[in-house]
Design a protein around this motif. Structure first.
Motif, PDB file in Angstrom:
ATOM      1  N   LEU A 153     -18.529  40.561  41.116  1.00 32.42           N
ATOM      2  CA  LEU A 153     -17.059  39.616  40.951  1.00 32.42           C
ATOM      3  C   LEU A 153     -17.261  38.728  42.851  1.00 32.42           C
ATOM      4  CD1 LEU A 153     -14.322  42.399  40.422  1.00 32.42           C
ATOM      5  CD2 LEU A 153     -15.278  40.420  38.683  1.00 32.42           C
ATOM      6  N   ILE A 174      -7.932  48.544  45.326  1.00 32.93           N
ATOM      7  CA  ILE A 174      -8.864  48.083  46.223  1.00 32.93           C
ATOM      8  C   ILE A 174      -9.918  47.003  45.303  1.00 32.93           C
ATOM      9  CG2 ILE A 174     -10.860  49.230  46.718  1.00 32.93           C
ATOM     10  CD1 ILE A 174      -9.837  51.838  47.077  1.00 32.93           C
ATOM     11  N   HIS A 226      -6.091  55.193  30.985  1.00 32.53           N
ATOM     12  CA  HIS A 226      -6.893  55.710  32.012  1.00 32.53           C
ATOM     13  C   HIS A 226      -7.217  54.640  32.469  1.00 32.53           C
ATOM     14  CE1 HIS A 226      -9.566  59.122  30.298  1.00 32.53           C
ATOM     15  NE2 HIS A 226      -8.650  58.632  28.941  1.00 32.53           N
ATOM     16  N   LEU A 245     -13.007  47.822  25.420  1.00 32.53           N
ATOM     17  CA  LEU A 245     -13.084  49.025  25.616  1.00 32.53           C
ATOM     18  C   LEU A 245     -12.380  50.055  23.958  1.00 32.53           C
ATOM     19  CD1 LEU A 245     -10.685  48.617  28.155  1.00 32.53           C
ATOM     20  CD2 LEU A 245     -12.780  49.496  29.293  1.00 32.53           C
ATOM     21  N   ALA A 269     -19.132  47.779  42.899  1.00 34.41           N
ATOM     22  CA  ALA A 269     -20.037  46.660  41.404  1.00 34.41           C
ATOM     23  C   ALA A 269     -18.845  45.847  42.051  1.00 34.41           C
ATOM     24  CB  ALA A 269     -19.285  47.289  40.514  1.00 34.41           C
ATOM     25  N   ILE A 279     -16.260  56.833  42.715  1.00 37.20           N
ATOM     26  CA  ILE A 279     -15.476  55.618  43.633  1.00 37.20           C
ATOM     27  C   ILE A 279     -16.430  54.855  44.508  1.00 37.20           C
ATOM     28  CG2 ILE A 279     -13.989  55.945  46.275  1.00 37.20           C
ATOM     29  CD1 ILE A 279     -12.987  58.174  45.080  1.00 37.20           C
ATOM     30  N   ARG A 288     -10.485  59.607  24.238  1.00 37.03           N
ATOM     31  CA  ARG A 288     -11.594  59.242  24.894  1.00 37.03           C
ATOM     32  C   ARG A 288     -12.861  59.591  24.687  1.00 37.03           C
ATOM     33  NH1 ARG A 288     -11.069  54.635  27.980  1.00 37.03           N
ATOM     34  NH2 ARG A 288      -8.646  53.605  27.544  1.00 37.03           N
TER      35      ARG A 288
HETATM   36  C1  HEM Z   1     -11.511  52.775  35.288  1.00 34.12           C
HETATM   37  C2  HEM Z   1     -12.795  48.210  35.800  1.00 34.12           C
HETATM   38  C3  HEM Z   1     -13.237  48.732  40.268  1.00 34.12           C
HETATM   39  C4  HEM Z   1     -12.420  53.539  39.997  1.00 34.12           C
HETATM   40  C5  HEM Z   1     -12.024  51.867  34.948  1.00 34.12           C
HETATM   41  C6  HEM Z   1     -12.078  51.309  33.482  1.00 34.12           C
HETATM   42  C7  HEM Z   1     -12.169  49.729  33.600  1.00 34.12           C
HETATM   43  C8  HEM Z   1     -12.629  49.664  34.943  1.00 34.12           C
HETATM   44  C9  HEM Z   1     -12.395  48.451  32.801  1.00 34.12           C
HETATM   45  C10 HEM Z   1     -11.641  51.501  32.590  1.00 34.12           C
HETATM   46  C11 HEM Z   1     -10.600  51.656  32.306  1.00 34.12           C
HETATM   47  C12 HEM Z   1     -10.563  52.744  30.692  1.00 34.12           C
HETATM   48  O1  HEM Z   1     -11.018  53.779  29.977  1.00 34.12           O
HETATM   49  O2  HEM Z   1      -8.978  52.266  30.022  1.00 34.12           O
HETATM   50  C13 HEM Z   1     -13.459  48.207  37.329  1.00 34.12           C
HETATM   51  C14 HEM Z   1     -13.704  46.540  37.207  1.00 34.12           C
HETATM   52  C15 HEM Z   1     -13.821  46.918  38.778  1.00 34.12           C
HETATM   53  C16 HEM Z   1     -13.242  47.647  39.660  1.00 34.12           C
HETATM   54  C17 HEM Z   1     -13.915  45.420  36.822  1.00 34.12           C
HETATM   55  C18 HEM Z   1     -14.790  46.259  39.646  1.00 34.12           C
HETATM   56  C19 HEM Z   1     -15.564  45.525  39.635  1.00 34.12           C
HETATM   57  C20 HEM Z   1     -12.966  50.096  40.437  1.00 34.12           C
HETATM   58  C21 HEM Z   1     -13.017  50.471  41.945  1.00 34.12           C
HETATM   59  C22 HEM Z   1     -12.999  52.013  41.860  1.00 34.12           C
HETATM   60  C23 HEM Z   1     -12.604  52.272  40.069  1.00 34.12           C
HETATM   61  C24 HEM Z   1     -13.284  50.055  43.277  1.00 34.12           C
HETATM   62  C25 HEM Z   1     -12.629  53.388  43.235  1.00 34.12           C
HETATM   63  C26 HEM Z   1     -12.814  52.612  44.217  1.00 34.12           C
HETATM   64  C27 HEM Z   1     -12.193  53.735  38.742  1.00 34.12           C
HETATM   65  C28 HEM Z   1     -12.102  54.989  37.584  1.00 34.12           C
HETATM   66  C29 HEM Z   1     -12.157  55.185  36.403  1.00 34.12           C
HETATM   67  C30 HEM Z   1     -11.821  53.305  36.225  1.00 34.12           C
HETATM   68  C31 HEM Z   1     -11.779  56.128  38.476  1.00 34.12           C
HETATM   69  C32 HEM Z   1     -11.635  55.757  35.227  1.00 34.12           C
HETATM   70  C33 HEM Z   1     -10.223  56.316  35.514  1.00 34.12           C
HETATM   71  C34 HEM Z   1      -9.829  56.735  34.030  1.00 34.12           C
HETATM   72  O3  HEM Z   1     -10.409  56.643  33.212  1.00 34.12           O
HETATM   73  O4  HEM Z   1      -8.524  57.199  34.047  1.00 34.12           O
HETATM   74  N1  HEM Z   1     -12.591  50.428  35.850  1.00 34.12           N
HETATM   75  N2  HEM Z   1     -13.160  49.245  38.218  1.00 34.12           N
HETATM   76  N3  HEM Z   1     -12.796  51.219  39.860  1.00 34.12           N
HETATM   77  N4  HEM Z   1     -12.236  52.448  37.504  1.00 34.12           N
HETATM   78 FE1  HEM Z   1     -11.994  50.855  37.817  1.00 34.12          FE
END
Ligand code: HEM
Length: 398
Positions: free
Chosen positions: A235, A353, A346, A278, A231, A225, A59
């Motif tokens: 939804l 949540i 990832h 992605l 965001a 977080i 990445r």
């Molecule tokens: C990663 C979508 C809500 C924390 C991601 C990724 C997507 C995503 C597409 C990347 C996956 C990848 O790179 O392979 C969403 C959507 C959400 C949402 C559409 C709701 C609208 C949340 C919430 C949290 C969160 C509520 C924390 C409270 C994270 C974190 C990552 C991540 C920390 C990085 C993970 C990594 O790189 O290992 N999210 N997410 N997300 N999301 Fe969410």
């Protein structure tokens, strides 16, 4: 044959861009140039499995600076290998335990109820705008970040401006700079105090290989977080759109039917546009569905296209929560927040949540007596991230 660079086509077509290209190539991988680099677009559960195979993609060289400087920040999203696994453990610990998920979801529900009381007998309010404030407040209280009038706006700006180079992008950069600086100071303050159980303190005192994170990086992870929690408002606006377009979905949500609520939430996450695709970069020469993918190629996983592929989801343009009632969901099929094991790769650690918060707010919305004045609820698929144009205006009578 020289391939045409597709960057402009993404800018004009948005979510329809990759599905169109893939249709023209009969669903096969599509070699192209993107951002001036060789790239290939893939889609479908096998493609998602390929994309998340640990040895295949990296990445840190794949994410474009405009996306990192607005949406993600220089944190967990941009790490690979051991550094990623170590940092990810922090998020798994903070975000994936039932008690944390339940606490945040019930806090969001309570703040939403209080806000809804304030809408009664007033004029139209935007469900999107109101929900961003509810969720920023819930995220701030849960993590220990002080809420202020501008917090929700800054967090929304970071998400809204990542895929454009106009004024929205500038707003996103300014919002990120301001919040990283402010929260770095909060981290420093937390370090001078006794450790507690809240996420600010846990991130502030988190050790990697025996060292604290520098305070700016810790601030980035704190934003990782509170920003995506806020965001979830996208939804919730989509849920409001679905309740309006398919009123038959309301009764079982209103009755508090938990199985149906989960199915509704999954269908919102499948049907509506959020992450278009992605990206990762091939770590070595690879091969997928009889297509060579040389080392260094950008690999784009078409998320929106996969969610509307009739081979995976029959009648994909029908909004039908029931499809999730009698169907187990494979870890590479429904991928709005990535695929595979969130502990190892990832995939988003905030999925539980998201599902819990969206479920509780969708039930509340279905129970609320409101009407929608005339408005344009159309969703422009060329705008990334998309949302109903009106933000879903509702009027809650006394
Ligand atoms: C990663 C979508 C809500 C924390 C991601 C990724 C997507 C995503 C597409 C990347 C996956 C990848 O790179 O392979 C969403 C959507 C959400 C949402 C559409 C709701 C609208 C949340 C919430 C949290 C969160 C509520 C924390 C409270 C994270 C974190 C990552 C991540 C920390 C990085 C993970 C990594 O790189 O290992 N999210 N997410 N997300 N999301 Fe969410």
């Amino acid at each position: 044959m020289a391939l045409l660079d597709q960057t402009l086509a993404f800018g004009t077509k948005g979510y329809a861009w990759l599905p169109d290209l893939r249709r023209r190539s009969h669903g096969r991988p599509v070699p192209m140039r993107f951002g001036g680099q060789p790239a290939v677009a893939i889609s479908g559960p096998d493609a998602a499995r390929f994309f998340y195979d640990r040895g295949h993609l990296e990445r840190h060289t794949a994410l474009p600076a405009p996306v990192v400087d607005t949406l993600f920040g220089r944190g967990v999203h941009t790490l690979d290998g051991e550094a990623h696994r170590t940092r990810k453990a922090l998020f798994v610990e903070l975000l994936m335990h039932e008690d944390g998920v339940d606490t945040l979801a019930s806090l969001a529900g309570k703040i939403f109820d209080e806000a809804a009381d304030g809408w009664r007998g007033g004029g139209p309010v935007s469900l999107f705008d109101e929900t961003t404030r509810v969720l920023a407040d819930a995220a701030a209280r849960w993590t220990g970040v002080p809420d202020d009038d501008g917090l929700a706006g800054d967090l929304v700006a970071m998400v809204d401006g990542f895929a454009t180079l106009g004024p929205r992008h500038l707003r996103a950069r300014i919002a990120r700079l301001r919040r990283e600086r402010q929260l770095a100071k909060l981290i420093d303050t937390a370090r001078r105090q006794e450790p507690t159980d809240n996420p600010v303190s846990r991130i502030a005192h988190h050790l990697e290989n025996g060292y604290l994170l520098d305070s700016r990086s810790a601030a980035v992870e704190l934003i990782n977080i509170i920003r995506p929690t806020t965001a979830v408002a996208w939804l919730v606006a989509f849920a409001g759109h679905a309740l309006d377009r398919w009123p038959g979905t309301r009764a079982r949500l209103r009755a508090g039917d938990e199985d149906y609520t989960l199915a509704f939430v999954q269908e919102v996450r499948r049907f509506y546009p959020f992450a278009p695709f992605l990206g990762g970069r091939a770590r070595r020469d690879l091969h997928f569905q009889r297509t060579e993918i040389p080392k260094g190629t950008l690999v784009l996983l078409d998320v929106y296209g996969q969610h509307h592929d009739p081979r995976v989801w029959p009648e994909p343009y029908e909004f039908r929560p029931e499809r999730f009632l009698d169907r187990p969901v494979g870890e590479f099929e429904l991928i709005p927040q990535g695929g595979g094991d969130p502990r190892a790769g990832h995939r988003c650690p905030g999925e539980k949540i998201t599902v819990a918060v969206l479920g509780t707010l969708a039930q509340r919305l279905a129970k609320l007596d409101y009407y929608m004045p005339p408005q344009n609820t159309g969703i422009d698929l060329s705008r990334v991230p998309a949302r109903p144009r009106s933000g879903i205006e509702i009027v809650v009578p006394q």
